[in-house]
Scaffold this motif. Structure first.
Motif, PDB file in Angstrom:
ATOM      1  N   UNK A   1      39.814  30.305  40.455  1.00 44.11           N
ATOM      2  CA  UNK A   1      39.490  31.651  39.984  1.00 44.11           C
ATOM      3  C   UNK A   1      38.477  31.583  38.842  1.00 44.11           C
ATOM      4  N   UNK A   2      37.419  32.385  38.970  1.00 47.69           N
ATOM      5  CA  UNK A   2      36.406  32.493  37.926  1.00 47.69           C
ATOM      6  C   UNK A   2      36.114  33.971  37.712  1.00 47.69           C
ATOM      7  N   UNK A   3      35.462  34.290  36.618  1.00 51.10           N
ATOM      8  CA  UNK A   3      35.055  35.671  36.397  1.00 51.10           C
ATOM      9  C   UNK A   3      34.194  36.144  37.555  1.00 51.10           C
ATOM     10  N   UNK A   4      33.202  35.340  37.915  1.00 54.82           N
ATOM     11  CA  UNK A   4      32.262  35.751  38.957  1.00 54.82           C
ATOM     12  C   UNK A   4      32.969  35.971  40.293  1.00 54.82           C
ATOM     13  N   UNK A   5      33.852  35.053  40.662  1.00 57.03           N
ATOM     14  CA  UNK A   5      34.567  35.186  41.925  1.00 57.03           C
ATOM     15  C   UNK A   5      35.491  36.394  41.949  1.00 57.03           C
ATOM     16  N   UNK A   6      36.214  36.608  40.855  1.00 58.63           N
ATOM     17  CA  UNK A   6      37.117  37.762  40.782  1.00 58.63           C
ATOM     18  C   UNK A   6      36.327  39.064  40.743  1.00 58.63           C
ATOM     19  N   UNK A   7      35.183  39.052  40.050  1.00 63.23           N
ATOM     20  CA  UNK A   7      34.323  40.237  40.000  1.00 63.23           C
ATOM     21  C   UNK A   7      33.866  40.637  41.402  1.00 63.23           C
ATOM     22  N   UNK A   8      33.321  39.686  42.151  1.00 65.32           N
ATOM     23  CA  UNK A   8      32.804  39.979  43.486  1.00 65.32           C
ATOM     24  C   UNK A   8      33.934  40.442  44.402  1.00 65.32           C
ATOM     25  N   UNK A   9      35.076  39.792  44.309  1.00 62.38           N
ATOM     26  CA  UNK A   9      36.231  40.174  45.144  1.00 62.38           C
ATOM     27  C   UNK A   9      36.690  41.594  44.827  1.00 62.38           C
TER      28      UNK A   9
ATOM     29  N   UNK B   1      37.616  41.328  36.661  1.00 62.56           N
ATOM     30  CA  UNK B   1      37.205  39.924  36.632  1.00 62.56           C
ATOM     31  C   UNK B   1      37.403  39.273  35.282  1.00 62.56           C
ATOM     32  N   UNK B   2      37.193  40.029  34.220  1.00 60.49           N
ATOM     33  CA  UNK B   2      37.315  39.490  32.869  1.00 60.49           C
ATOM     34  C   UNK B   2      38.761  39.378  32.400  1.00 60.49           C
ATOM     35  N   UNK B   3      39.622  40.277  32.877  1.00 57.75           N
ATOM     36  CA  UNK B   3      40.968  40.352  32.312  1.00 57.75           C
ATOM     37  C   UNK B   3      42.114  39.989  33.246  1.00 57.75           C
ATOM     38  N   UNK B   4      41.898  39.852  34.546  1.00 56.49           N
ATOM     39  CA  UNK B   4      43.005  39.534  35.455  1.00 56.49           C
ATOM     40  C   UNK B   4      43.676  38.229  35.030  1.00 56.49           C
ATOM     41  N   UNK B   5      44.985  38.280  34.911  1.00 55.27           N
ATOM     42  CA  UNK B   5      45.754  37.109  34.531  1.00 55.27           C
ATOM     43  C   UNK B   5      45.922  36.929  33.040  1.00 55.27           C
ATOM     44  N   UNK B   6      45.238  37.728  32.237  1.00 49.61           N
ATOM     45  CA  UNK B   6      45.381  37.649  30.789  1.00 49.61           C
ATOM     46  C   UNK B   6      46.660  38.373  30.390  1.00 49.61           C
ATOM     47  N   UNK B   7      47.232  38.008  29.277  1.00 51.73           N
ATOM     48  CA  UNK B   7      48.519  38.557  28.860  1.00 51.73           C
ATOM     49  C   UNK B   7      48.319  39.662  27.837  1.00 51.73           C
TER      50      UNK B   7
END
Length: 112
Positions: free
Chosen positions: A39-47, A79-85
């Motif tokens: 998982x990366x910002x770029x990958x999560x952003x595009x998804x 993309x920037x925040x997914x998975x952050x607490x």
């Protein structure tokens, strides 16, 4: 902008801790797009951009929830925040300076 758009348009269905949402229909984006591994910002952003623009799951998530810049803002937030607490979490990327891919012209594959 992305957080507010997410809360109003995506939060009723999706859980995302950084947005303070606890959706009940769609998957938890904290689990689905958690950082680490591949998982990366770029990958999560595009998804996220693809899902918001084109829909997902044979209509379970409808297409066109957001369009254009609004779709980009939400996808960048996810993309920037997914998975952050928690709501005070630090983003994985500075979305203000990131070069964001545009929404897809046609659904199927994002544009470059």
């Amino acid at each position: 902008d992305g957080k507010e758009l997410f809360v109003n348009n995506c939060g009723p269905c999706h859980t995302l801790a950084a947005a303070g949402t606890d959706g009940v229909v769609g998957p938890s984006l904290d689990d689905l797009l958690a950082p680490g591994g591949n998982a990366t910002f770029e990958g999560s952003y595009v998804r996220a951009l693809q899902a918001v623009t084109c829909g997902f799951g044979q209509g379970r998530m409808p297409a066109g929830i957001l369009q254009g810049e609004n779709a980009q803002d939400v996808a960048a937030f996810v993309g920037a925040y997914a998975g952050q607490v928690g709501e005070g979490a630090e983003p994985l990327a500075d979305t203000r300076s990131a070069e964001l891919a545009p929404p897809p012209d046609e659904c199927g594959a994002p544009t470059e």
